[in-house]
Enzyme design. Structure first.
Site, PDB file in Angstrom:
ATOM      1  N   GLU A  82       0.909  -1.179   0.084  1.00 17.57           N
ATOM      2  CA  GLU A  82       0.015   0.003  -0.072  1.00 17.57           C
ATOM      3  C   GLU A  82       0.953   1.247   0.082  1.00 17.57           C
ATOM      4  O   GLU A  82       1.745   1.342   0.778  1.00 17.57           O
ATOM      5  CB  GLU A  82      -0.898  -0.159   1.339  1.00 17.57           C
ATOM      6  CG  GLU A  82      -1.800   1.096   1.294  1.00 17.57           C
ATOM      7  CD  GLU A  82      -2.817   1.416   2.399  1.00 17.57           C
ATOM      8  OE1 GLU A  82      -2.666   0.266   3.398  1.00 17.57           O
ATOM      9  OE2 GLU A  82      -3.472   2.343   2.402  1.00 17.57           O
ATOM     10  N   ARG A 131       5.545 -12.505   9.704  1.00 16.50           N
ATOM     11  CA  ARG A 131       5.943 -11.343   9.639  1.00 16.50           C
ATOM     12  C   ARG A 131       7.437 -11.329  10.240  1.00 16.50           C
ATOM     13  O   ARG A 131       7.723 -11.980  11.112  1.00 16.50           O
ATOM     14  CB  ARG A 131       5.246 -10.164  10.283  1.00 16.50           C
ATOM     15  CG  ARG A 131       3.876  -9.696   9.832  1.00 16.50           C
ATOM     16  CD  ARG A 131       3.268  -8.710  10.620  1.00 16.50           C
ATOM     17  NE  ARG A 131       3.631  -7.486  10.345  1.00 16.50           N
ATOM     18  CZ  ARG A 131       2.868  -6.874   9.140  1.00 16.50           C
ATOM     19  NH1 ARG A 131       1.847  -7.476   8.654  1.00 16.50           N
ATOM     20  NH2 ARG A 131       3.128  -5.832   8.985  1.00 16.50           N
ATOM     21  N   LYS A 173       4.134   0.927   9.586  1.00 19.63           N
ATOM     22  CA  LYS A 173       4.129   2.310   8.892  1.00 19.63           C
ATOM     23  C   LYS A 173       3.944   3.465   9.573  1.00 19.63           C
ATOM     24  O   LYS A 173       4.341   4.424   9.550  1.00 19.63           O
ATOM     25  CB  LYS A 173       3.633   2.022   7.502  1.00 19.63           C
ATOM     26  CG  LYS A 173       4.572   1.232   6.633  1.00 19.63           C
ATOM     27  CD  LYS A 173       3.898   1.503   5.187  1.00 19.63           C
ATOM     28  CE  LYS A 173       2.902   0.223   5.048  1.00 19.63           C
ATOM     29  NZ  LYS A 173       2.580   0.130   3.613  1.00 19.63           N
TER      30      LYS A 173
HETATM   31  P1  ATP Z   1       2.222  -1.982   8.184  1.00 20.67           P
HETATM   32  O1  ATP Z   1       2.294  -3.215   9.232  1.00 20.67           O
HETATM   33  O2  ATP Z   1       3.488  -1.234   8.119  1.00 20.67           O
HETATM   34  O3  ATP Z   1       0.960  -1.425   7.946  1.00 20.67           O
HETATM   35  P2  ATP Z   1       1.292  -3.454   5.890  1.00 20.67           P
HETATM   36  O4  ATP Z   1       1.330  -4.952   6.082  1.00 20.67           O
HETATM   37  O5  ATP Z   1      -0.023  -2.929   5.888  1.00 20.67           O
HETATM   38  O6  ATP Z   1       2.390  -2.965   6.857  1.00 20.67           O
HETATM   39  P3  ATP Z   1       1.567  -3.412   2.962  1.00 20.67           P
HETATM   40  O7  ATP Z   1       2.111  -2.246   2.103  1.00 20.67           O
HETATM   41  O8  ATP Z   1       0.349  -3.870   3.004  1.00 20.67           O
HETATM   42  O9  ATP Z   1       2.123  -3.124   4.614  1.00 20.67           O
HETATM   43  O10 ATP Z   1       2.699  -4.607   2.837  1.00 20.67           O
HETATM   44  C1  ATP Z   1       2.920  -5.251   1.417  1.00 20.67           C
HETATM   45  C2  ATP Z   1       3.347  -6.483   1.595  1.00 20.67           C
HETATM   46  O11 ATP Z   1       4.567  -6.624   2.445  1.00 20.67           O
HETATM   47  C3  ATP Z   1       2.201  -7.422   1.998  1.00 20.67           C
HETATM   48  O12 ATP Z   1       2.152  -8.526   1.564  1.00 20.67           O
HETATM   49  C4  ATP Z   1       2.655  -7.508   3.419  1.00 20.67           C
HETATM   50  O13 ATP Z   1       2.196  -8.726   4.139  1.00 20.67           O
HETATM   51  C5  ATP Z   1       4.179  -7.601   3.376  1.00 20.67           C
HETATM   52  N1  ATP Z   1       4.809  -7.142   4.750  1.00 20.67           N
HETATM   53  C6  ATP Z   1       4.444  -6.049   5.361  1.00 20.67           C
HETATM   54  N2  ATP Z   1       5.097  -6.172   6.600  1.00 20.67           N
HETATM   55  C7  ATP Z   1       5.909  -7.264   6.602  1.00 20.67           C
HETATM   56  C8  ATP Z   1       6.869  -7.794   7.527  1.00 20.67           C
HETATM   57  N3  ATP Z   1       7.305  -7.129   8.715  1.00 20.67           N
HETATM   58  N4  ATP Z   1       7.316  -9.061   7.484  1.00 20.67           N
HETATM   59  C9  ATP Z   1       7.132  -9.646   6.176  1.00 20.67           C
HETATM   60  N5  ATP Z   1       6.160  -9.182   5.338  1.00 20.67           N
HETATM   61  C10 ATP Z   1       5.499  -8.126   5.353  1.00 20.67           C
HETATM   62 MG    MG Z   2      -1.261  -4.023   4.544  1.00 28.61          MG
END
Ligand code: ATP
Ligand code: MG
Length: 555
Positions: free
Chosen positions: A35, A261, A271
């Site tokens: 995102e 994660r 984020k």
């Molecule tokens: P946040 O927790 O910061 O809001 P998010 O998961 O919403 O992170 P996205 O931009 O939706 O962030 O993530 C894009 C991809 O990266 C998704 O498939 C998500 O599962 C993966 N991702 C995000 N954070 C991690 C992490 N700490 N470890 C592994 N994969 C991750």
């Molecule tokens: Mg997300």
């Protein structure tokens, strides 16, 4: 890329192997779906290496798709930084960059299909009522008053939503699934809401936006994704992912597979928290070298190879885990030990006058760029009657364990002579301002002829050629291992996470380029700052120390 024996193995690759062997799929298509509401961090790197790595190893394809259904939190700066970071990590997506918003019209069509099948309805409960009606883990939810409205009526209402006929929060479109499901996400989830927000891709075309759960599975299916890899928090939502695809007319049904994660000690990864650090000026920006963002790590001096190696070492499982910061640091240290040329930098200079050296004389001593790799060549370092050493490398008195320069003792200057400390010069307050030393002329590359043992070697720079430089010495941004568990994570920011020093470097570093790493002998790995360093003012960031000494006493 990696040949078969050197590929990582993990449960996801095993599923893919099975699917290819059984003929369920003939090729692999993955996607990385960020995102654009922040910069990518090291956790995303895990997902990037997984998705793009699988595509590479299986001769498949990986898309980059922006999951852009929350226009208020997203922007083009984030869209651009994410592309830059994925490329920098060494990956290229298949074809054009994709956006969920490319599919808004199709998504609308699928919502209409659900309405026509009696599987979606416009609901007028407000947020609070909706929460109340949803029930909880022990109590089933109850039906919204409009749950059984006819498809024709719902269709008209949904069209009115699209046309701007309702205010934000006044109504939403919900999937009609099961208000008694043990999976809360199946209790008639909202799939569209009203939002009069300008969108970075679609402008003002829409005033209703689809929800993530509705958007993601359909976007995956439209792109022909075979394996949709996501993190564990979406485990329950897999029911919804499958339900939506099972109830619309679409000829692709990707398999969602969840993995854990990455969590890293002494760092925050959400984020929202990273954004707070930026907004509150705790750090200088998303690319502050203390941030766990890809841009921050790049500016700090991390290499793509080290980050990819880290992702490989931590592996992919379903177990929750917290990785030690030292595991990440080990990867960059190993990479830089092999690649970084050695150089001389004095962070806390102490003047040394060599009293028996010709007053105007400068000679150039040959210095290898890497002790273990001759192919990296050598350079000539100036040596002369005035040099600087690091203040910490001299003591008036010390026990035998101290192997540096002591008054009336000897030390070797790296790549140059042995010197003897004869006299300490102090200012009126008793601070040491200069040392007077003598050098042993026959000791260039040779041991002293008189048989005295010189155990220590220290680094130095010659005064008349030395170039002033700023050194930014970084430490962990937080002083506790799990800052996210604190009530206020800002209260546990490490006050010493950045220490700035003004010192000197050897003249060859005048041209130091950002992203060129150096090992400053006996100090650590450094690189020129990609924002603030230039020929008029050199600024170096400490990437990592030479050893893992965190939490341990200095010798
Ligand atoms: P946040 O927790 O910061 O809001 P998010 O998961 O919403 O992170 P996205 O931009 O939706 O962030 O993530 C894009 C991809 O990266 C998704 O498939 C998500 O599962 C993966 N991702 C995000 N954070 C991690 C992490 N700490 N470890 C592994 N994969 C991750
Ligand atoms: Mg997300």
């Amino acid at each position: 890329m990696a040949d078969a024996e050197h590929r990582p193995t993990n449960f996801i690759r095993q599923i893919i192997d099975t699917d290819l062997a059984s003929g369920k799929h003939s090729s692999v298509q993955t996607r990385f779906p960020p995102e654009p509401n922040g910069y990518l961090h090291i956790g995303h790197a895990k997902s990037i290496c997984l998705n793009f790595g699988i595509a590479q190893d299986y001769q498949g394809k990986c898309n980059l798709r922006f999951d852009d259904t929350n226009p208020e939190k997203e922007n083009v700066e984030f869209v651009e930084s994410i592309q830059r970071d994925v490329n920098w990590l060494g990956f290229q997506w298949d074809g054009a960059v994709r956006y969920s918003s490319d599919y808004f019209e199709q998504l609308y069509g699928y919502a209409v299909e659900l309405i026509n099948k009696g599987l979606a309805y416009v609901c007028f409960l407000n947020n609070e009522q909706m929460r109340e009606y949803r029930g909880n883990l022990t109590q089933p939810g109850k039906a919204s008053p409009t749950r059984d409205t006819s498809p024709a009526e719902n269709l008209a209402l949904f069209e009115k939503m699209r046309a701007g006929g309702f205010k934000e929060g006044e109504c939403s479109l919900r999937a009609k699934i099961d208000m008694a499901s043990s999976f809360m996400c199946m209790r008639d989830p909202v799939i569209y809401r009203v939002k009069f927000a300008h969108h970075h891709q679609t402008g003002d075309k829409w005033c209703i936006y689809p929800m993530y759960d509705f958007t993601h599975c359909i976007s995956d299916a439209l792109e022909g994704i075979t394996h949709s890899l996501c993190t564990l928090e979406f485990q329950d939502n897999r029911r919804l992912y499958d339900w939506i695809l099972d109830n619309i007319t679409i000829n692709c049904h990707p398999q969602q597979i969840e993995f854990s994660r990455l969590n890293l000690e002494y760092a925050v990864m959400s984020k929202r928290k990273l954004q707070t650090l930026v907004e509150q000026n705790v750090v200088s920006g998303w690319d502050d070298p203390r941030m766990p963002t890809i841009a921050g790590l790049r500016r700090r001096g991390y290499t793509p190879a080290a980050i990819r190696e880290f992702a490989k070492r931590i592996g992919v499982t379903k177990q929750d885990n917290v990785i030690e910061m030292s595991a990440l640091e080990a990867c960059i240290r190993e990479d830089l030990d092999a690649k970084a040329p050695r150089a001389m930098a004095v962070l806390d200079p102490l003047k040394v006058t060599i009293t028996n050296y010709p007053a105007e004389g400068i000679e150039w001593v040959e210095s290898p760029n890497h002790p273990k790799d001759d192919t990296m060549g050598s350079r000539k370092l100036p040596f002369g009657p005035v040099i600087y050493i690091d203040r910490a490398d001299f003591r008036e008195e010390a026990n035998k364990k101290y192997k540096r320069l002591v008054l009336n003792g000897d030390v070797r200057l790296r790549n140059a002579y042995v010197i003897h400390a004869d006299e300490v010069v102090k200012d009126s307050e008793g601070n040491i301002v200069e040392l007077k030393c003598s050098y042993l002329p026959e000791t260039l590359g040779e041991n002293p002829a008189d048989g005295r043992k010189v155990r220590g070697v220290i680094h130095w720079v010659e005064a008349s050629h030395a170039v002033p430089a700023e050194f930014r010495v970084y430490d962990r941004l937080f002083s506790v291992a799990n800052p996210a568990a604190e009530d206020d994570f800002l209260a546990v920011v490490n006050p010493d996470s950045l220490v700035v020093k003004q010192g000197l470097v050897e003249p060859s570093l005048q041209q130091a380029m950002a992203e060129q790493a150096y090992q400053f002998e006996r100090e650590g790995y450094y690189c020129a700052d990609n924002r603030d360093s230039n020929a008029d003012k050199l600024v170096f960031n400490r990437t990592v120390g030479l050893r893992d000494s965190w939490g341990k006493e200095e010798e």
